[in-house]
Scaffold this motif. Structure first.
Motif, PDB file in Angstrom:
ATOM      1  N   LEU A 147       0.807  -1.353  -0.199  1.00 38.54           N
ATOM      2  CA  LEU A 147       0.124  -0.023   0.008  1.00 38.54           C
ATOM      3  C   LEU A 147       0.945   1.299   0.053  1.00 38.54           C
ATOM      4  O   LEU A 147       0.493   2.324  -0.667  1.00 38.54           O
ATOM      5  N   ALA A 148       2.212   1.282   0.404  1.00 34.93           N
ATOM      6  CA  ALA A 148       2.786   2.363   0.783  1.00 34.93           C
ATOM      7  C   ALA A 148       3.778   2.612  -0.691  1.00 34.93           C
ATOM      8  O   ALA A 148       4.231   3.903  -0.709  1.00 34.93           O
ATOM      9  N   THR A 149       3.814   1.650  -1.431  1.00 37.77           N
ATOM     10  CA  THR A 149       4.881   1.918  -2.624  1.00 37.77           C
ATOM     11  C   THR A 149       4.417   3.228  -3.271  1.00 37.77           C
ATOM     12  O   THR A 149       5.202   4.056  -3.691  1.00 37.77           O
ATOM     13  N   ILE A 150       3.153   3.255  -3.706  1.00 36.25           N
ATOM     14  CA  ILE A 150       2.785   4.531  -4.806  1.00 36.25           C
ATOM     15  C   ILE A 150       2.933   6.001  -3.924  1.00 36.25           C
ATOM     16  O   ILE A 150       3.657   6.872  -4.472  1.00 36.25           O
ATOM     17  N   PRO A 151       2.321   6.066  -2.892  1.00 40.38           N
ATOM     18  CA  PRO A 151       2.371   7.027  -2.030  1.00 40.38           C
ATOM     19  C   PRO A 151       4.001   7.501  -1.859  1.00 40.38           C
ATOM     20  O   PRO A 151       4.346   8.480  -1.803  1.00 40.38           O
ATOM     21  N   MET A 152       4.877   6.620  -1.456  1.00 41.58           N
ATOM     22  CA  MET A 152       6.134   6.463  -0.981  1.00 41.58           C
ATOM     23  C   MET A 152       6.894   7.326  -2.307  1.00 41.58           C
ATOM     24  O   MET A 152       7.721   8.323  -2.211  1.00 41.58           O
ATOM     25  N   ALA A 153       6.828   6.683  -3.485  1.00 41.13           N
ATOM     26  CA  ALA A 153       7.063   7.188  -4.700  1.00 41.13           C
ATOM     27  C   ALA A 153       6.807   8.463  -5.142  1.00 41.13           C
ATOM     28  O   ALA A 153       7.832   9.456  -5.327  1.00 41.13           O
TER      29      ALA A 153
END
Lengths: 340, 334
Positions: B208-214
């Motif tokens: 879940l964090a991957t897109i926001p993190m990027a």
């Protein structure tokens, strides 16, 4: 005057910017020195290398693309160009401080004046308590003529006027008692009355604290009012150097003459303003001959071929012009000048 | 400030009202009849009509809407047509699950994303910068379901390190209080369960964090690059300040405001839009709760579920606006 110690010596300094268009020497082998307690003016048009010179001394040339490529900057016998980042940080703020052109943007908008001033103190006096640092900050703010100093500590930069902010900058620069203050166009962004106040303040502090000042400006009026000695720069080189009275009364380099001639004279309102024809060439574009030759009304063949040296024309007067070649002050002349 | 918050909360009323209306109409535009779904294909017309009447579906739509609004005003989110349980009580466990997962994901995204962005800007054009930005680019373009499946395959099946579904160990379930299991297990002192709960959180939180993190990393980098060129950063360096503090004190505080906006929006997205991740990891979250309700045409659950998610989305954005004024003294709302 001659007995004063030379605090800072810049020797053959060359600062080059490595860009996509090739290496551009923004500062091209310049040498000068700053004496204890003096105010030295550095004048020149935009892009002549004044600011890069000061940033080189501070070790703050934006890198990449800029880099000091040769020469040395000696402070108390230490070569600043050879110091590590850590050693250089001890010099900045403590030995050499700097104030900048834009007081509106030079203070961090999100921290209080107090926070920024005490930060400057605590960086170099790690053992000091916050209270002691605040007291010192207040003392310094009073010295630079800021009213209600205690209250200002809690205020943010946007609550202050431009003149007040520049006073805060000066207080912040001098808070660790540096030996040298580099002021890069400190009054350019201020209106005229505030300009005069800030210059007067710098002169006062120079006398009271005995801080040597290197004042960078493009405004000859500022130089005439404030400085003892002046260096005129053109296209990365020093073209003339000497005491202020001498340069204003008897400018030798055609560029200096042009600059002085372009200062508007308020007595003759209708007079058309004189300007030096042409533009400052981009640094590094004049590969051959005198840098000023293209704009010089006295230029002759040799000026297109060779770059003249800096000739010592009087005791403290140097000029980079072939017209002065062979007219260097002889020993006899010098004694004559001095006896006047 | 309180005045401002009060005004913003008042503005909430028309927004939520408009939203209930739109959602109400849209779900009724979906073909299908809740009574028919509940009773099945074989049900008689009479039985369906009777159920419709008992559910209030025989009234005109505007009467139904006003009944719904009337219930909402008394704090009643309605009752599930399928389970006959009040939505308010049914919603809590799902909301807790989603909150826990999305908070963990956003914290992970912020810590890694912001720092990666800062270091990339600090050492612009270094190998770190290039590597971080390429990874970020892959991150934003990564299909979440694929990433989730790969995680399960590698860490769950091949390496057998982490559980791949659910929130806790079914043989040793957490006794829920707040439905945020990390908090529940700590309150009850069940640290053995806490470890299990965290293990269950890791894979879905990373997915879940991957897109926001990027997105956060890229935003932080560009914001930092701009701030690093500013005069006050040069002033801080001229004072003799260490580069670390120049970057993390002077530059970051100025650069973080646009990043904060993005964090707020991303957090809102995670709350409502985590259905893919929740489905892949069998996470009993609100996204799946609403999705299932859509399948059953369970109108009250869909309406109220979306209302709750929207309410939280708006509250997060209010919180972001308040944070702006705390960080930047020049931002005044009165």
């Amino acid at each position: 005057m001659n007995s004063r110690k030379e605090l800072l010596q810049v020797r053959e300094l060359e600062t080059t910017f490595f860009t996509d268009d090739g290496a551009i020497p923004a500062v091209d082998h310049i040498s000068f020195s700053l004496k204890e307690g003096e105010i030295l003016g550095i004048v020149g048009e935009s892009g002549c290398g004044k600011s890069v010179t000061s940033l080189s001394i501070m070790g703050l040339v934006p890198s990449p693309p800029g880099k000091i490529t040769s020469g040395e900057i000696l402070l108390d016998g230490k070569d600043l160009t050879k110091l590590s980042q850590k050693e250089m940080r001890k010099i900045r703020g403590q030995e050499i401080a700097m104030i900048f052109q834009e007081p509106m943007t030079s203070l961090n908008p999100l921290f209080t004046i107090g926070n920024q001033l005490t930060e400057a103190i605590l960086i170099h006096h790690k053992s000091w308590s916050k209270k002691k640092a605040s007291a010192r900050a207040v003392e310094m703010m009073k010295l630079v003529g800021l009213p209600r100093a205690e209250e200002l500590l809690k205020e943010y930069p946007h609550q202050l006027s431009g003149g007040m902010r520049q006073r805060v900058m000066i207080a912040m620069a001098l808070v660790c008692d540096p030996k040298i203050l580099i002021a890069d166009e400190p009054t350019t962004a201020l209106d005229v009355t505030i300009q005069a106040q800030i210059l007067q303040l710098m002169k006062d502090l120079n006398v009271r604290l005995n801080t040597a000042v290197m004042l960078i400006t493009h405004d000859l009026g500022v130089v005439a009012e404030t400085c003892e000695r002046v260096i005129v720069m053109y296209n990365g080189q020093i073209v003339e150097e000497g005491p202020v009275e001498l340069i204003f009364k008897n400018p030798e380099h055609p560029y200096t003459k042009g600059l002085i001639h372009s200062v508007p004279d308020m007595r003759f309102k209708k007079q058309r303003l004189f300007s030096i024809s042409g533009n400052v060439p981009k640094p590094g574009t004049v590969k051959q001959g005198c840098r000023f030759a293209a704009r010089c009304e006295y230029a002759f063949d040799r000026c297109q071929q060779e770059n003249p040296n800096l000739y010592q024309t009087a005791e403290q007067h140097k000029t980079r012009c072939f017209l002065k070649e062979g007219k260097e002050a002889s020993l006899d002349d010098r004694t004559a000048i001095e006896s006047k | 400030m309180l005045h401002y918050i009060g005004r913003r909360l008042l503005q909430l009323i028309p927004v939520l009202l408009g939203m209930t209306f739109i959602v109400f109409l849209i779900i009724r535009a979906i073909p299908g009849d809740p009574a028919q779904v509940i009773l099945g294909q074989q049900a008689t017309k009479e039985a369906v009509a009777a159920l419709r009447a008992s559910l209030g579906l025989d009234n005109p739509w505007y009467i139904q809407y006003f009944h719904y609004l009337g219930d909402l005003l008394t704090g009643d989110l309605g009752e599930s047509m399928r389970t006959k349980v009040p939505v308010a009580s049914e919603l809590w466990p799902y909301l807790g699950a989603t909150l826990e997962l999305s908070l963990c994901a956003i914290i992970l995204a912020v810590i890694i994303g912001v720092n990666a962005g800062i270091i990339s800007a600090w050492f612009q054009n270094s190998w770190f910068d290039y590597a971080a930005m390429i990874i970020a680019l892959i991150g934003v373009s990564m299909p979440i379901f694929w990433l989730g499946l790969m995680e399960q395959w590698i860490f769950g099946i091949q390496l057998d390190m982490l559980p791949t579904s659910g929130r806790d160990d079914a043989r040793n379930p957490v006794n829920p209080i707040t439905y945020l299991y990390i908090i529940d297990t700590i309150i009850q002192g069940r640290f053995d369960q806490l470890v299990v709960v965290i293990q269950h959180l890791i894979l879905p939180a990373i997915a879940l964090a991957t897109i926001p993190m990027a997105i956060i990393a890229r935003m932080t980098r560009s914001s930092m690059l701009e701030v690093m060129r500013s005069d006050y950063v040069r002033t801080a360096r001229a004072k003799g300040q260490k580069m670390f503090w120049v970057v993390y004190k002077h530059a970051l505080k100025n650069a973080i405001i646009p990043v904060l906006t993005v964090i707020g929006l991303q957090m809102g997205m995670l709350l409502g839009g985590a259905i893919l991740t929740e489905t892949i990891f069998s996470w009993p979250g609100i996204g799946r709760y609403i999705y299932d309700a859509i399948g059953f045409r369970d109108y009250p659950v869909i309406q109220s579920g979306i209302l709750v998610v929207a309410f939280m989305f708006i509250m997060i954005n209010l919180l972001v606006d308040i944070l702006y004024s705390i960080i930047d003294p020049r931002i005044k709302y009165n």
